[in-house]
Design an enzyme around this catalytic site. Structure first.
Site, short mmCIF file in Angstrom:
data_model
loop_
_atom_site.label_atom_id
_atom_site.label_comp_id
_atom_site.label_asym_id
_atom_site.label_seq_id
_atom_site.Cartn_x
_atom_site.Cartn_y
_atom_site.Cartn_z
N HIS A 212 0.85 -1.19 0.00
CA HIS A 212 0.00 0.00 0.00
C HIS A 212 0.88 1.24 0.00
O HIS A 212 2.05 1.19 0.40
CB HIS A 212 -0.90 0.01 1.23
CG HIS A 212 -1.98 -1.03 1.20
ND1 HIS A 212 -3.08 -0.94 2.02
CD2 HIS A 212 -2.13 -2.16 0.48
CE1 HIS A 212 -3.88 -1.98 1.80
NE2 HIS A 212 -3.31 -2.74 0.88
N GLU B 280 1.11 3.94 1.83
CA GLU B 280 1.72 4.36 3.09
C GLU B 280 2.89 3.46 3.47
O GLU B 280 3.94 3.94 3.93
CB GLU B 280 0.70 4.37 4.22
CG GLU B 280 -0.44 5.36 4.02
CD GLU B 280 -1.64 4.78 3.27
OE1 GLU B 280 -2.74 5.34 3.41
OE2 GLU B 280 -1.49 3.79 2.53
N CYS C 203 -5.74 2.45 5.83
CA CYS C 203 -6.42 1.23 6.23
C CYS C 203 -5.79 0.73 7.53
O CYS C 203 -4.76 1.25 7.97
CB CYS C 203 -6.28 0.17 5.12
SG CYS C 203 -4.63 -0.57 5.02
N CYS D 191 -2.02 -0.14 7.20
CA CYS D 191 -1.18 1.05 7.05
C CYS D 191 -1.13 1.85 8.35
O CYS D 191 -0.07 2.36 8.72
CB CYS D 191 -1.69 1.92 5.90
SG CYS D 191 -1.47 1.12 4.30
#
Length: 172
Positions: free
Chosen positions: A69, A71, A99, A102
């Protein structure tokens, strides 16, 4: 008139300008990753002071990595840049609310704060619904959808005991 002067003329503070600058950077990264087929429309930058020290966009599809992801990619980039696992003194700017994975990575990195543009509801509206994960984490282990089973292995505890007694360990 420069953008900076125009922003000042409508009453924007330096901190607001800085926030918008970094969020727009994250949004540009989100578009880049999306349009090049790397992954979903998510971007992030890690900033210390006013300097970007890490950046990333979602790379789930291109890397075949469900943990790639934006991040997490940005955190890895920043930590590599700093040669340190700690992002104390840093801010994570993300194109969307992180999320749970993250968010956990942000906590583990010890970043000072997170600033985001889109919300989890905005993400859910385009097919990225993280509510299931948030809900799963609040359940007891025996109620989660993925079964988790503890099996006692004495050697596993021995490694923990060894770590605990090490004099030269570097806690994190």
């Amino acid at each position: 008139m420069s953008g900076r002067l125009a922003d000042k003329s409508v009453g924007m503070s330096d901190s607001t300008e800085t926030t918008l600058k970094h969020l727009r950077h994250a949004v540009r990264l989100s578009r880049e990753g999306m349009t090049t087929g790397c992954g979903g429309p998510f971007g992030a930058v890690v900033v210390r002071g006013d300097k970007v020290i890490g950046e990333g966009f979602n790379r789930v599809l291109i890397d075949n990595d469900p943990t790639a992801h934006a991040e997490v990619v940005a955190i890895r980039s920043a930590c590599k840049h700093l040669k340190d696992f700690s992002l104390t003194g840093c801010v994570v700017y993300a194109s969307s609310q992180p999320c749970p994975m993250c968010l956990a990575a942000i906590y583990w990195s010890r970043a000072d704060s997170v600033v985001f543009a889109n919300t989890i509801d905005d993400a859910a509206a385009i097919g990225f619904d993280d509510r299931f994960f948030y809900e799963e984490l609040t359940k007891s282990i025996d109620m989660r959808s993925i079964p988790q089973t503890r099996v006692l292995v004495p050697e596993a505890r021995a490694v923990f005991d060894e770590w605990n007694s090490m004099q030269n360990k570097r806690p994190y």
